[in-house]
Design an enzyme around this catalytic site. Sequence first.
Site, PDB file in Angstrom:
ATOM      1  N   ASP A 203     -16.759   8.694  -1.444  1.00 34.05           N
ATOM      2  CA  ASP A 203     -15.785   8.251  -0.479  1.00 34.05           C
ATOM      3  C   ASP A 203     -15.267   9.646   0.122  1.00 34.05           C
ATOM      4  OD1 ASP A 203     -11.971   7.459   0.020  1.00 34.05           O
ATOM      5  OD2 ASP A 203     -12.193   7.302  -1.978  1.00 34.05           O
TER       6      ASP A 203
ATOM      7  N   HIS B  25      -7.351   0.260  -5.907  1.00 30.59           N
ATOM      8  CA  HIS B  25      -7.625  -0.172  -4.716  1.00 30.59           C
ATOM      9  C   HIS B  25      -8.384  -1.113  -5.522  1.00 30.59           C
ATOM     10  CE1 HIS B  25      -7.720  -0.997  -0.843  1.00 30.59           C
ATOM     11  NE2 HIS B  25      -8.390   0.191  -0.228  1.00 30.59           N
TER      12      HIS B  25
ATOM     13  N   GLN C 196     -10.463  -3.668  -2.267  1.00 34.78           N
ATOM     14  CA  GLN C 196     -11.684  -2.789  -2.346  1.00 34.78           C
ATOM     15  C   GLN C 196     -12.835  -3.620  -3.412  1.00 34.78           C
ATOM     16  OE1 GLN C 196     -12.308  -0.420   0.691  1.00 34.78           O
ATOM     17  NE2 GLN C 196     -14.030  -1.229  -0.098  1.00 34.78           N
TER      18      GLN C 196
ATOM     19  N   ARG D 298       0.863  -1.004  -0.312  1.00 33.07           N
ATOM     20  CA  ARG D 298      -0.237   0.540  -0.001  1.00 33.07           C
ATOM     21  C   ARG D 298       1.190   1.323   0.000  1.00 33.07           C
ATOM     22  NH1 ARG D 298      -5.295   2.289   3.214  1.00 33.07           N
ATOM     23  NH2 ARG D 298      -5.736   0.626   1.821  1.00 33.07           N
TER      24      ARG D 298
ATOM     25  N   ARG E 186     -13.810  -7.289   2.865  1.00 33.52           N
ATOM     26  CA  ARG E 186     -12.189  -7.224   2.370  1.00 33.52           C
ATOM     27  C   ARG E 186     -12.130  -8.285   2.947  1.00 33.52           C
ATOM     28  NH1 ARG E 186     -10.571  -2.888   2.884  1.00 33.52           N
ATOM     29  NH2 ARG E 186      -9.046  -3.620   1.187  1.00 33.52           N
TER      30      ARG E 186
HETATM   31  N1  NVA Z   1      -9.334   7.571  -2.234  1.00 36.15           N
HETATM   32  C1  NVA Z   1      -9.156   7.117  -0.741  1.00 36.15           C
HETATM   33  C2  NVA Z   1      -8.755   5.805  -0.176  1.00 36.15           C
HETATM   34  C3  NVA Z   1      -8.931   5.024   1.432  1.00 36.15           C
HETATM   35  C4  NVA Z   1      -9.084   3.266   1.456  1.00 36.15           C
HETATM   36  C5  NVA Z   1      -7.090   6.953   0.230  1.00 36.15           C
HETATM   37  O1  NVA Z   1      -7.120   6.975  -0.707  1.00 36.15           O
HETATM   38  O2  NVA Z   1      -7.180   7.549   0.748  1.00 36.15           O
HETATM   39  N1   CP Z   2     -11.206   0.717   2.846  1.00 34.45           N
HETATM   40  C1   CP Z   2     -10.003   1.018   2.930  1.00 34.45           C
HETATM   41  O1   CP Z   2      -8.922   0.711   2.392  1.00 34.45           O
HETATM   42  O2   CP Z   2      -9.841   1.365   4.581  1.00 34.45           O
HETATM   43  P1   CP Z   2      -8.032   1.214   5.118  1.00 34.45           P
HETATM   44  O3   CP Z   2      -7.688   2.367   4.606  1.00 34.45           O
HETATM   45  O4   CP Z   2      -8.398   1.412   6.823  1.00 34.45           O
HETATM   46  O5   CP Z   2      -7.724  -0.090   4.882  1.00 34.45           O
END
Ligand code: NVA
Ligand code: CP
Length: 314
Positions: free
Chosen positions: A230, A135, A138, A108, A299
Amino acid sequence: MDVSVSPLFKGRSLLTWLDYTAEEIRALLELSKQVKGEHKGGRFTGKTLALLFEKRSTRTRCAFETAFGEEGGHPVFLSTGDIQLGAKESIEDTARVLGRMFNGIQFRGFKQSTVETLARYSGVPVYNGLTDDFHPTQALADIMTLEENFGPLRGETLCFVGDGRNNVARSLMVICSKLGINFTVVSPPALFPRRDILETCEALSAGSGARIRISADTAELRGACGIYTDVWASMGEEDKKAERRALLSPYQVNSELMAKTGRSDTIFLHCLPAIKGEEVSPELIEGPASRVWDEAENRKHTIKAILLATLDCL
Ligand code: NVA
Ligand code: CP
């Protein structure tokens, strides 16, 4: 397609759903449903998984750790404060070393190119746990959650309201285009999805029968079975918060906006974490239309299915 007998998944990375066929994604969804109904086993016994994090995470980290750990695997959490990734050591070299010690790597972080480099040099499956661009894990949980409520989604419409250029919107657009699910982005024009991903998805949807629409008009929500939002500023965009609030305040997902679908069974989805009072009203996320906790739980099941298939542990 039966994942347990298909050789197609063994050793594969998941960097974006662009690399998977609709049939393969469907098979992983089926496996996710099966995994959700099963008791814990020891299918990852003797296996190791490196979990690399440049950005924070609750759900993704915990989903990978619990999915892998409860089946006997050994996940190792490594933040960039702990290892040399890209700082004192190149990504290529880190990938080669981790590939000698682990059966798989989750990443990540910021750049999509990092997860691609890890996959190219490690020799083991690499899983994208979120980058600035995509992502994918997700999106699989999101489709699973929608199908738990509506059954197969062909002909149904999922509508994403908010920052249409972000990683979650992009991954949803890809998976819907592949699976033949209609997908609408409603956002201010400044946050419309980038042309390149839109053109890719339009080409995919021509083959699958999906209808992709982009609009600034909330009247486009009509008929949607799911409304998704989001955060307005993703991780790494903290300096854009004020600008996004100005652009996106008219697009807060609340009861009034949900009513625009004209349906009483529309569900609300959010990848989480949510900022209640910004992109979603507190009463909606806490109310009967919200499926965000099922979505978060899914998830884990979807990630377990991806790991079982690609690490050849079925
Ligand atoms: N778009 C958000 C998703 C978090 C799971 C981010 O990248 O912070
Ligand atoms: N939805 C998601 O990816 O959550 P986190 O950022 O907590 O992993």
